[in-house]
Design an enzyme around this catalytic site. Structure first.
Site, mmCIF file in Angstrom:
data_model
loop_
_atom_site.group_PDB
_atom_site.id
_atom_site.type_symbol
_atom_site.label_atom_id
_atom_site.label_comp_id
_atom_site.label_asym_id
_atom_site.label_seq_id
_atom_site.Cartn_x
_atom_site.Cartn_y
_atom_site.Cartn_z
ATOM 1 N N SER A 36 38.405 47.775 37.194
ATOM 2 C CA SER A 36 36.814 47.307 36.890
ATOM 3 C C SER A 36 35.956 46.713 37.964
ATOM 4 C CB SER A 36 37.966 45.167 36.079
ATOM 5 O OG SER A 36 38.865 44.820 37.192
ATOM 6 N N LYS A 96 38.137 40.256 40.881
ATOM 7 C CA LYS A 96 36.414 39.703 39.953
ATOM 8 C C LYS A 96 35.794 39.336 40.899
ATOM 9 C CE LYS A 96 39.378 41.638 36.145
ATOM 10 N NZ LYS A 96 38.597 42.507 35.573
#
Length: 255
Positions: A36, A96
């Site tokens: 990701s 993230k």
């Protein structure tokens, strides 16, 4: 002889205690399990998370050692930081990029990140290439612009340099039009943050509410710490497979 054995055992116990304190209070190891955050972070990257980056929160310091709420010391989280945090619902560790601070209005419009109604700038930067093969301990295949890829073929994604309205720049990947390219405008609540993965079409992040598998808004108390540098990286299913080590990523700074 007994005294020597006792001294050796004592040394090992002290070393384990010091290592435990070091991990609990200062740094936490983290191994990247998914794609990701490509191409900033690759599956198999190993790093240490600085748990003192933003002061101690509930998840960066045990309550038994830090019986307080809120922030003791440390910097404010900054837009662009790469952060490890606990998922607000199931408490798994996620990593993230922070794009939305408390009070910010965040929206994706046709694949462009808007911060407080101002669009980020995407500049084409070639392609990110990797082999279409199983990656890491989970053995997942990467997502590619090519359809119907077969094992061993080159897998590509379009690469861009994204510049936030405040001038911060970093790399992102894109597979083309997708469901997550357009969202409604969302206002980040007080003491919460908005996170997005750099691999934009392969990231369950704050663009998706937590009740449908996304992350939603992340409270400060769930932040563990900032990731600053890759220490070690292995492209194989185990870090013991020395022939799969990515030597060019040792001690690589995270931007």
């Amino acid at each position: 002889m007994k005294e020597k054995i006792y001294e050796n055992v004592k040394t090992i116990v002290y070393a384990l205690l010091i290592a435990g304190i070091f991990r609990t209070l200062l740094f936490q190891p983290f191994w990247i399990p998914s794609g990701s955050m490509k191409d900033t972070l690759l599956i198999g990257d190993f790093l240490f998370v600085n748990k003192m980056s933003y002061g101690y929160s509930r998840h960066s310091c045990p309550w038994s050692l830090c019986p307080f709420s809120g922030r003791l010391f440390g910097d404010e989280p900054e837009r662009g930081d790469v952060i490890v945090f606990k998922h607000p619902v199931h408490k798994s560790d996620y990593i993230k990029r922070l794009v939305g601070l408390p009070g910010d209005r965040i929206q994706m419009v046709d694949g462009v990140l808007h911060i407080n109604e101002k669009p980020s700038v995407l500049t084409p930067d070639g392609e990110f290439e990797e082999l279409f093969e199983r990656q890491g301990p989970m053995g997942k295949y990467p997502q590619c612009e090519e359809r119907g890829g077969s094992t061993g073929n080159v897998c590509t994604k379009s690469k861009f340099i994204e510049e936030f309205p405040d001038g911060f720049r970093h790399s992102v990947l894109d597979l083309g039009p997708s469901f997550s390219d357009d969202t409604r405008a969302l206002t980040v609540p007080e003491d919460h943050y908005f996170f997005v993965g750099d691999n934009r079409d392969n990231s369950q992040d704050s663009r998706y509410p937590s009740n449908i598998g996304g992350v939603g808004f992340v409270p400060f108390e769930n932040l563990i710490g900032r990731a600053d540098r890759v220490i070690f990286s292995s492209a194989g299913r185990s870090m013991l497979y020395f022939w799969t080590w990515r030597r060019d990523r040792f001690f690589k700074a995270i931007q």
